[in-house]
Enzyme design. Structure first.
Site, PDB file in Angstrom:
ATOM      1  N   GLU A   1      36.691  43.456  36.206  1.00 54.63           N
ATOM      2  CA  GLU A   1      36.182  44.456  35.274  1.00 54.63           C
ATOM      3  C   GLU A   1      34.765  44.830  35.663  1.00 54.63           C
ATOM      4  O   GLU A   1      34.330  44.560  36.789  1.00 54.63           O
ATOM      5  CB  GLU A   1      36.282  43.947  33.828  1.00 54.63           C
ATOM      6  CG  GLU A   1      35.623  42.611  33.579  1.00 54.63           C
ATOM      7  CD  GLU A   1      35.780  42.115  32.149  1.00 54.63           C
ATOM      8  OE1 GLU A   1      36.415  42.788  31.335  1.00 54.63           O
ATOM      9  OE2 GLU A   1      35.237  41.030  31.845  1.00 54.63           O
TER      10      GLU A   1
ATOM     11  N   ASP B   1      25.822  42.599  29.274  1.00 59.01           N
ATOM     12  CA  ASP B   1      26.293  43.740  30.067  1.00 59.01           C
ATOM     13  C   ASP B   1      25.168  44.715  30.431  1.00 59.01           C
ATOM     14  O   ASP B   1      25.269  45.923  30.175  1.00 59.01           O
ATOM     15  CB  ASP B   1      27.365  44.524  29.277  1.00 59.01           C
ATOM     16  CG  ASP B   1      28.483  43.645  28.757  1.00 59.01           C
ATOM     17  OD1 ASP B   1      28.863  42.706  29.448  1.00 59.01           O
ATOM     18  OD2 ASP B   1      28.974  43.916  27.633  1.00 59.01           O
TER      19      ASP B   1
HETATM   20  O1  FUB Z   1      30.789  42.764  26.423  1.00 54.83           O
HETATM   21  C1  FUB Z   1      32.181  42.943  26.235  1.00 54.83           C
HETATM   22  C2  FUB Z   1      32.894  42.846  27.538  1.00 54.83           C
HETATM   23  O2  FUB Z   1      32.682  41.562  28.111  1.00 54.83           O
HETATM   24  C3  FUB Z   1      32.400  43.793  28.594  1.00 54.83           C
HETATM   25  O3  FUB Z   1      32.789  45.089  28.379  1.00 54.83           O
HETATM   26  C4  FUB Z   1      32.919  43.113  29.801  1.00 54.83           C
HETATM   27  O4  FUB Z   1      32.406  43.610  30.992  1.00 54.83           O
HETATM   28  C5  FUB Z   1      32.545  41.685  29.522  1.00 54.83           C
HETATM   29  O5  FUB Z   1      31.211  41.420  29.847  1.00 54.83           O
END
Ligand code: FUB
Length: 448
Positions: A208, A35
């Site tokens: 997301e 991320d």
């Molecule tokens: O790293 C945990 C979660 O997985 C993140 O918050 C999302 O964007 C996905 O990458």
């Protein structure tokens, strides 16, 4: 081998470790990272990733993300990365349930000399259920960050992202199945407007990880989206940071390894655009232990984004005097060459290139030989029958730099030769096998 430099500087006064690393893709090879939000502060690129760790008994769920803290990494050339150590831990945040190991995707932004670090996590029961988002503040981009005692009110969700627009108005975006947006007050700590769903994005499948940026008056809303089975990176555009946005295309297809998540940020550094994202290079069998990457990104004249094809070589020049990890190749011969882990039980030891048949080669682009010709070259290699490597410049049939015999051995050897026909400047390096005796190569390094 792992291209992490073997230099650890103990900054005694600050009490944490700085690791100097040189990186292609993945950028960080001594720990898992995911991320990545990349920002330019004071002329340097800072990357704020989340930090995956393997679960242990009583510490996280074995089949899920386990994340208890954040590091920040910085670079002035996108090749040499400094790990500034831990900038925030879950057990230092009053509102976080410190049994949750849920310090997910963060962002960091500067306003008036202060750095605001936004992060999601699972709150203690008194603050609600699911995920919410908090802020931690520092006078420096590399922390330490002091968390606010309570999360931001009215945010339920993950993956906070901040945009400060040209008129000074700050916006916060986050996700909870869909993407939400709100204005932020000038203090950067509270919402100024009611959250609203950014509703115009593709109708089906999880969305997301919002990352919004502006270029030439166009606002780009970028996000991972499950169109098929796993996430790919898409974007939509608008003339307003709050939308409405119009779907504009795919930035990166699904990861070839099948990594379920991807997560992006985009920045301009020294007049080149870059995409930061993640795959699971160091953990091919478990996609909750991920690794951050960077590749160049280009726009078309109409402002649309050209699809980014992930590379191993990544970005930035590699100094000829560094260990050049040719397994992070730019191109590879159709036959006889392959890449594998040096030790599949400890992937942090990195990769090796295996040249198996005559004329098999790997090409590693953009090596900086500087303005003084190197005097010798070292190669760390292993050859059970004793093979001969040839080094070429620029292309597989380019000028021959040297030939080097790798001794017959079942052990790794560092072999050196001073017979070099080198030029200065920036060149591609090609390592090729002269005969049919296979050679495995860890790295190549020139000395001045
Ligand atoms: O790293 C945990 C979660 O997985 C993140 O918050 C999302 O964007 C996905 O990458």
């Amino acid at each position: 081998m792992n291209n992490i430099k073997h230099v650890l500087l103990i900054i005694a006064s600050m009490g944490f470790l700085i690791t100097d690393a040189t990186g292609q893709n993945p950028l960080i090879q001594d720990q898992f990272t995911a991320d990545p939000t990349a920002r330019v502060f004071n002329g340097r690129v800072y990357v704020y990733p989340s930090h995956d760790i393997p679960a242990q008994p009583g510490r996280g769920r074995a089949d899920w993300f386990v994340m208890e803290d954040y590091h920040v990494f910085s670079s002035s050339n996108l090749s040499d990365w400094t790990d500034h150590g831990i900038i925030l831990r879950q057990n230092k945040v009053n509102w976080v349930d410190s049994t949750s190991f849920s310090m997910w995707a963060p962002d960091c932004i500067e306003r008036n000399g202060k750095y605001y670090f936004y992060f999601p996590s699972n709150p203690k029961a008194v603050y609600g259920k699911g995920f919410t988002v908090g802020v931690a503040i520092s006078g420096n981009p590399d922390g330490p960050f002091i968390p606010q005692p309570e999360p931001i009110k009215k945010i339920l969700g993950i993956d906070p992202n901040i945009l400060i627009d040209k008129d000074g108005q700050a916006y916060i975006f986050w996700s909870q199945g869909r993407i939400f947006a709100a204005k932020l007050k000038h203090d950067m700590l509270e919402l100024e407007s009611e959250p609203r769903v950014v509703g115009e994005l593709p109708g089906k499948g999880l969305i997301e990880g919002p990352f919004v940026f502006e270029r030439n008056g166009i606002y780009y809303m970028t996000y991972p989206h499950v169109q098929n089975k796993v996430e790919r990176l898409e974007y939509a555009i608008s003339d307003n940071p709050m939308g409405p946005f119009k779907f504009a295309g795919v930035i990166m297809d699904e990861s070839p390894s099948g990594c379920w998540t991807n997560h992006q940020s985009i920045l301009n550094y020294n007049n080149q655009w870059y995409l930061f994202y993640h795959h699971n290079d160091l953990s091919p069998k478990f996609d909750k232990n991920r690794s951050i990457r960077a590749d160049s990104l280009f726009f078309n004249v109409d402002g649309t984004i050209r699809k980014v094809i992930p590379t191993l070589r990544g970005v930035g020049l590699t100094e000829a005097t560094h260990e050049i990890q040719i397994d992070r190749y730019s191109s590879i011969s159709d036959n006889g060459a392959s890449i594998s882990f040096i030790d599949s039980l400890n992937t942090f030891k990195g990769w090796k290139a295996i040249l198996g048949t005559k004329n098999a080669w790997v090409q590693y682009n953009a090596v900086n030989f500087g303005d003084r010709k190197p005097k010798s070259v070292q190669i760390r290699a292993l050859s059970q029958h004793g093979g001969i490597l040839q080094l070429f410049l620029d292309k597989a049939d380019g000028p021959l730099l040297t030939e080097i015999k790798i001794p017959k051995s079942t052990e790794w050897n560092t072999v050196i030769t001073r017979k070099l026909k080198l030029r200065n400047g920036i060149h591609n390096l090609i390592v090729s096998l002269k005969d049919n005796n296979p050679v495995e190569v860890d790295w190549v390094k020139f000395e001045k």
